[in-house]
Design a protein around this motif. Sequence first.
Motif, PDB file in Angstrom:
ATOM      1  N   ALA A  76      47.815  36.827  32.397  1.00 36.49           N
ATOM      2  CA  ALA A  76      48.878  37.745  32.832  1.00 36.49           C
ATOM      3  C   ALA A  76      49.587  38.394  31.656  1.00 36.49           C
ATOM      4  CB  ALA A  76      49.884  36.989  33.691  1.00 36.49           C
ATOM      5  N   ARG A  77      49.379  37.883  30.447  1.00 37.59           N
ATOM      6  CA  ARG A  77      50.126  38.381  29.278  1.00 37.59           C
ATOM      7  C   ARG A  77      49.222  39.006  28.219  1.00 37.59           C
ATOM      8  NH1 ARG A  77      53.574  33.305  27.433  1.00 37.59           N
ATOM      9  NH2 ARG A  77      54.507  34.866  26.040  1.00 37.59           N
ATOM     10  N   ARG A 102      47.525  46.690  40.353  1.00 40.05           N
ATOM     11  CA  ARG A 102      47.940  45.797  41.442  1.00 40.05           C
ATOM     12  C   ARG A 102      47.802  44.326  41.058  1.00 40.05           C
ATOM     13  NH1 ARG A 102      45.171  48.793  46.714  1.00 40.05           N
ATOM     14  NH2 ARG A 102      46.376  50.741  46.557  1.00 40.05           N
ATOM     15  N   TYR A 103      47.099  44.033  39.992  1.00 41.68           N
ATOM     16  CA  TYR A 103      46.934  42.649  39.561  1.00 41.68           C
ATOM     17  C   TYR A 103      48.169  42.123  38.826  1.00 41.68           C
ATOM     18  CZ  TYR A 103      41.935  43.689  40.314  1.00 41.68           C
ATOM     19  OH  TYR A 103      40.717  44.066  40.843  1.00 41.68           O
ATOM     20  N   TYR A 104      49.125  43.010  38.499  1.00 42.66           N
ATOM     21  CA  TYR A 104      50.260  42.619  37.670  1.00 42.66           C
ATOM     22  C   TYR A 104      51.572  42.856  38.405  1.00 42.66           C
ATOM     23  CZ  TYR A 104      46.678  42.775  34.059  1.00 42.66           C
ATOM     24  OH  TYR A 104      45.534  42.561  33.326  1.00 42.66           O
ATOM     25  N   SER A 105      52.558  42.047  38.060  1.00 44.75           N
ATOM     26  CA  SER A 105      53.858  42.156  38.730  1.00 44.75           C
ATOM     27  C   SER A 105      54.673  43.335  38.221  1.00 44.75           C
ATOM     28  CB  SER A 105      54.648  40.851  38.534  1.00 44.75           C
ATOM     29  OG  SER A 105      54.854  40.591  37.148  1.00 44.75           O
ATOM     30  N   ASP A 106      54.477  43.732  36.953  1.00 40.37           N
ATOM     31  CA  ASP A 106      55.260  44.842  36.369  1.00 40.37           C
ATOM     32  C   ASP A 106      54.329  45.732  35.541  1.00 40.37           C
ATOM     33  OD1 ASP A 106      57.389  46.449  35.571  1.00 40.37           O
ATOM     34  OD2 ASP A 106      57.804  45.193  33.813  1.00 40.37           O
ATOM     35  N   PRO A 107      53.425  46.456  36.202  1.00 38.57           N
ATOM     36  CA  PRO A 107      52.434  47.236  35.457  1.00 38.57           C
ATOM     37  C   PRO A 107      52.994  48.533  34.902  1.00 38.57           C
ATOM     38  CG  PRO A 107      52.155  47.618  37.794  1.00 38.57           C
ATOM     39  CD  PRO A 107      53.232  46.569  37.662  1.00 38.57           C
ATOM     40  N   GLY A 146      48.760  46.134  32.213  1.00 41.96           N
ATOM     41  CA  GLY A 146      49.612  44.993  32.553  1.00 41.96           C
ATOM     42  C   GLY A 146      50.738  44.724  31.579  1.00 41.96           C
TER      43      GLY A 146
END
Length: 305
Positions: A76-77, A102-107, A146
């Motif tokens: 995620a990072r 869409r795979y990341y919370s804050d793209p 991401g």
Amino acid sequence: MPAISCHDLVVRYGTRTAVDGLSLQAEHGQVLALLGPNGAGKTSTVETLEGYRRPASGTVRVLGLDPTAEHRALVARMGVMLQRGGVYPVMGARRALRLFARYYSDPEDPDALLELVGLGAVASTPWRRLSGGEQQRLSLALALVGRPEVVFLDEPTAGVDPEGRLAIREVIGALKARGVCVVLTTHELPEAERLADEVVILAGGRAVARGTVAELAAAGPGPAIRFGAPAGVDVAALAIAVGAAPGDVTEERPGQYTVKGESSAGRVAAVAAWLDAQKLPLADLRTGSGSLEDAYLEAMRAEKP
């Protein structure tokens, strides 16, 4: 805490050792370039840092995490740019970026990323119809969507036109300014020279040279005149003409020559005058200390049996 810390890394494939006791470190806001010939261990090292390959021994931490044991948290990072592939052939650039976002919370905003890498005009073009350089730039955008804290770039400028190279350099500069750690693998030494803060040269799975570009260049061959001319120039005759000792004028590789020692204007003029008398063209004239390419070639020569 460094962004990347690797100590005594060993990677094996059966009985073959691909990485042999490698240690390296990279900081936040730094570009680290891994250089070396095919089979040097670059890909094995990067895959281990990314958490896709388990080391035989040694310790590896990326953003303070164990890349294999804590892979889910690391993914995620981090961002990973592949040299080729990774996108469904009929999917357009904008659609691919929106999917990955869409795979990341804050793209990042996909449309802004497309403009950043210069793909706004081909946003709807399927991957398979993009040029090689455009595919590279889309791969870079996918690695950044991401908002990663560490990015791995595999040959980011391979096959990219000059305009695209400039865009990629600007993106990497912006990542540094944001404190992102960038790990770059490339065979294009001029690009590494422009982009890298730190360079590690690998051969046989080991680090054979490391330092900043300036440090490596200073540690390489001393002052010299370097130039291009047709292959097979009579280097002994040229040495006499410029007052160099026998052996101080060499053809490093076909068509590339070095005159060791001082690089005064008079000596440069003597080289040019001799070539002109032989009716030979002069190209790529450089003077002074060596470049990253010179340091790299010197390191490779030192590794040959």
